[in-house]
Write a protein that holds these residues in place. Structure first.
Motif, PDB file in Angstrom:
ATOM      1  N   ASN A 176      40.788  28.840  52.275  1.00 10.58           N
ATOM      2  CA  ASN A 176      42.133  28.611  52.787  1.00 10.58           C
ATOM      3  C   ASN A 176      43.215  29.346  52.015  1.00 10.58           C
ATOM      4  OD1 ASN A 176      41.771  26.568  55.042  1.00 10.58           O
ATOM      5  ND2 ASN A 176      40.518  25.727  53.402  1.00 10.58           N
ATOM      6  N   SER A 177      42.847  30.274  51.166  1.00 12.51           N
ATOM      7  CA  SER A 177      43.811  31.117  50.456  1.00 12.51           C
ATOM      8  C   SER A 177      44.003  32.400  51.255  1.00 12.51           C
ATOM      9  CB  SER A 177      43.302  31.437  49.050  1.00 12.51           C
ATOM     10  OG  SER A 177      43.242  30.261  48.263  1.00 12.51           O
ATOM     11  N   ASP A 178      45.224  32.900  51.284  1.00 14.76           N
ATOM     12  CA  ASP A 178      45.521  34.088  52.082  1.00 14.76           C
ATOM     13  C   ASP A 178      45.042  35.380  51.433  1.00 14.76           C
ATOM     14  OD1 ASP A 178      46.938  32.730  54.235  1.00 14.76           O
ATOM     15  OD2 ASP A 178      48.456  32.312  52.707  1.00 14.76           O
ATOM     16  N   LEU A 179      45.228  35.494  50.130  1.00 19.64           N
ATOM     17  CA  LEU A 179      44.815  36.698  49.406  1.00 19.64           C
ATOM     18  C   LEU A 179      44.037  36.280  48.164  1.00 19.64           C
ATOM     19  CD1 LEU A 179      48.228  38.615  49.477  1.00 19.64           C
ATOM     20  CD2 LEU A 179      46.276  38.995  50.991  1.00 19.64           C
ATOM     21  N   ILE A 180      42.937  36.963  47.910  1.00 21.08           N
ATOM     22  CA  ILE A 180      42.080  36.701  46.753  1.00 21.08           C
ATOM     23  C   ILE A 180      42.002  37.985  45.926  1.00 21.08           C
ATOM     24  CG2 ILE A 180      39.707  36.191  46.021  1.00 21.08           C
ATOM     25  CD1 ILE A 180      40.972  33.817  47.410  1.00 21.08           C
ATOM     26  N   PHE A 181      42.153  37.842  44.617  1.00 20.75           N
ATOM     27  CA  PHE A 181      42.016  38.970  43.701  1.00 20.75           C
ATOM     28  C   PHE A 181      41.062  38.565  42.593  1.00 20.75           C
ATOM     29  CE2 PHE A 181      46.062  39.322  45.752  1.00 20.75           C
ATOM     30  CZ  PHE A 181      46.178  40.675  46.038  1.00 20.75           C
ATOM     31  N   GLY A 182      39.920  39.232  42.542  1.00 27.12           N
ATOM     32  CA  GLY A 182      38.962  38.974  41.483  1.00 27.12           C
ATOM     33  C   GLY A 182      38.753  40.225  40.661  1.00 27.12           C
ATOM     34  N   LEU A 183      38.466  40.031  39.394  1.00 25.13           N
ATOM     35  CA  LEU A 183      38.057  41.132  38.527  1.00 25.13           C
ATOM     36  C   LEU A 183      36.599  40.901  38.179  1.00 25.13           C
ATOM     37  CD1 LEU A 183      41.008  41.498  35.980  1.00 25.13           C
ATOM     38  CD2 LEU A 183      40.512  42.910  37.977  1.00 25.13           C
ATOM     39  N   VAL A 184      35.769  41.898  38.476  1.00 23.92           N
ATOM     40  CA  VAL A 184      34.332  41.777  38.273  1.00 23.92           C
ATOM     41  C   VAL A 184      33.864  42.823  37.283  1.00 23.92           C
ATOM     42  CG1 VAL A 184      32.091  41.934  39.428  1.00 23.92           C
ATOM     43  CG2 VAL A 184      34.001  40.837  40.577  1.00 23.92           C
ATOM     44  N   ASP A 185      33.072  42.390  36.316  1.00 26.16           N
ATOM     45  CA  ASP A 185      32.433  43.296  35.368  1.00 26.16           C
ATOM     46  C   ASP A 185      31.455  44.162  36.153  1.00 26.16           C
ATOM     47  OD1 ASP A 185      30.283  44.234  33.578  1.00 26.16           O
ATOM     48  OD2 ASP A 185      31.338  43.087  32.045  1.00 26.16           O
ATOM     49  N   ASP A 186      31.643  45.466  36.111  1.00 31.06           N
ATOM     50  CA  ASP A 186      30.822  46.380  36.909  1.00 31.06           C
ATOM     51  C   ASP A 186      29.352  46.376  36.499  1.00 31.06           C
ATOM     52  OD1 ASP A 186      32.944  47.189  38.524  1.00 31.06           O
ATOM     53  OD2 ASP A 186      33.483  48.845  37.189  1.00 31.06           O
TER      54      ASP A 186
ATOM     55  N   THR B 260      27.572  43.670  35.120  1.00 28.94           N
ATOM     56  CA  THR B 260      26.880  42.395  35.350  1.00 28.94           C
ATOM     57  C   THR B 260      27.209  41.738  36.684  1.00 28.94           C
ATOM     58  OG1 THR B 260      28.624  41.085  34.310  1.00 28.94           O
ATOM     59  CG2 THR B 260      26.877  41.960  32.863  1.00 28.94           C
ATOM     60  N   GLY B 261      28.318  42.115  37.301  1.00 35.25           N
ATOM     61  CA  GLY B 261      28.761  41.460  38.522  1.00 35.25           C
ATOM     62  C   GLY B 261      29.467  40.142  38.262  1.00 35.25           C
ATOM     63  N   ARG B 262      29.637  39.792  36.998  1.00 34.72           N
ATOM     64  CA  ARG B 262      30.277  38.529  36.609  1.00 34.72           C
ATOM     65  C   ARG B 262      31.774  38.582  36.873  1.00 34.72           C
ATOM     66  NH1 ARG B 262      31.835  37.496  30.741  1.00 34.72           N
ATOM     67  NH2 ARG B 262      32.992  35.552  30.894  1.00 34.72           N
ATOM     68  N   LEU B 263      32.306  37.507  37.440  1.00 31.87           N
ATOM     69  CA  LEU B 263      33.740  37.374  37.644  1.00 31.87           C
ATOM     70  C   LEU B 263      34.394  37.104  36.294  1.00 31.87           C
ATOM     71  CD1 LEU B 263      35.895  37.122  39.999  1.00 31.87           C
ATOM     72  CD2 LEU B 263      35.712  34.667  39.587  1.00 31.87           C
ATOM     73  N   VAL B 264      35.325  37.970  35.889  1.00 32.60           N
ATOM     74  CA  VAL B 264      35.980  37.824  34.592  1.00 32.60           C
ATOM     75  C   VAL B 264      37.487  37.603  34.721  1.00 32.60           C
ATOM     76  CG1 VAL B 264      34.213  39.093  33.326  1.00 32.60           C
ATOM     77  CG2 VAL B 264      36.179  40.331  34.273  1.00 32.60           C
TER      78      VAL B 264
END
Length: 148
Positions: free
Chosen positions: A41-51, A53-57
């Motif tokens: 239900n959020s309009d915009l999502i911004f994640g930073l991912v370690d390239d 490991t794929g871990r969300l940081v």
């Protein structure tokens, strides 16, 4: 280590987000179920991912009407990755987003100690004479129907 900005989280990255939340005073009671609902239900999502490991940081989200108002929520960086300019990278990505650049008023809430950080993008205390008002229902899970 390099990181990429993403706008959709995988199942394991949602679990990473819950783990990030559980380490902060303001979000430690959030559950996997509620976080999934929040993301949907959020309009915009911004994640930073370690390239590697794929871990969300890092993570932030926005609720907006796409014209007049937007509010940024949940700006967070993994404690073991702080001091690497990831908060700046996250804010730069959000503030450059085509949707947010066209919204008349973008807001966020922060502790006074963080005002100078957010000031780099033009955020200032609200001196318009208005103040945010809130009804606080605690951190009750979504769907919890406490009797009155």
């Amino acid at each position: 280590m390099s990181v990429s900005v993403i706008h959709l989280l995988s199942d394991s990255q949602v679990e990473d987000l819950v783990a990030l939340y559980q380490k902060e005073w303001w979000s430690k009671s959030r559950t996997l179920h509620d976080v999934r609902t929040m993301l949907a239900n959020s309009d915009l999502i911004f994640g930073l991912v370690d390239d590697e490991t794929g871990r969300l940081v890092g993570f932030a989200r926005v609720l907006t009407d796409m014209v007049y108002r937007a509010i940024i929520y949940d700006v967070i960086v993994a404690d073991d990755r702080r001091g690497q300019n990831l908060g700046k990278r996250l804010m730069d990505a959000m503030m450059a987003d085509n949707v947010l650049t066209s919204v008349a008023s973008v807001e966020l809430h922060c502790l006074p100690s963080m005002e100078s950080f957010y000031g780099k993008w033009g955020f200032v205390p609200n001196n318009s004479g208005t103040r945010p008002l809130r009804i606080r229902r605690g951190d009750a899970p979504i769907g919890d129907k406490a009797s009155a």
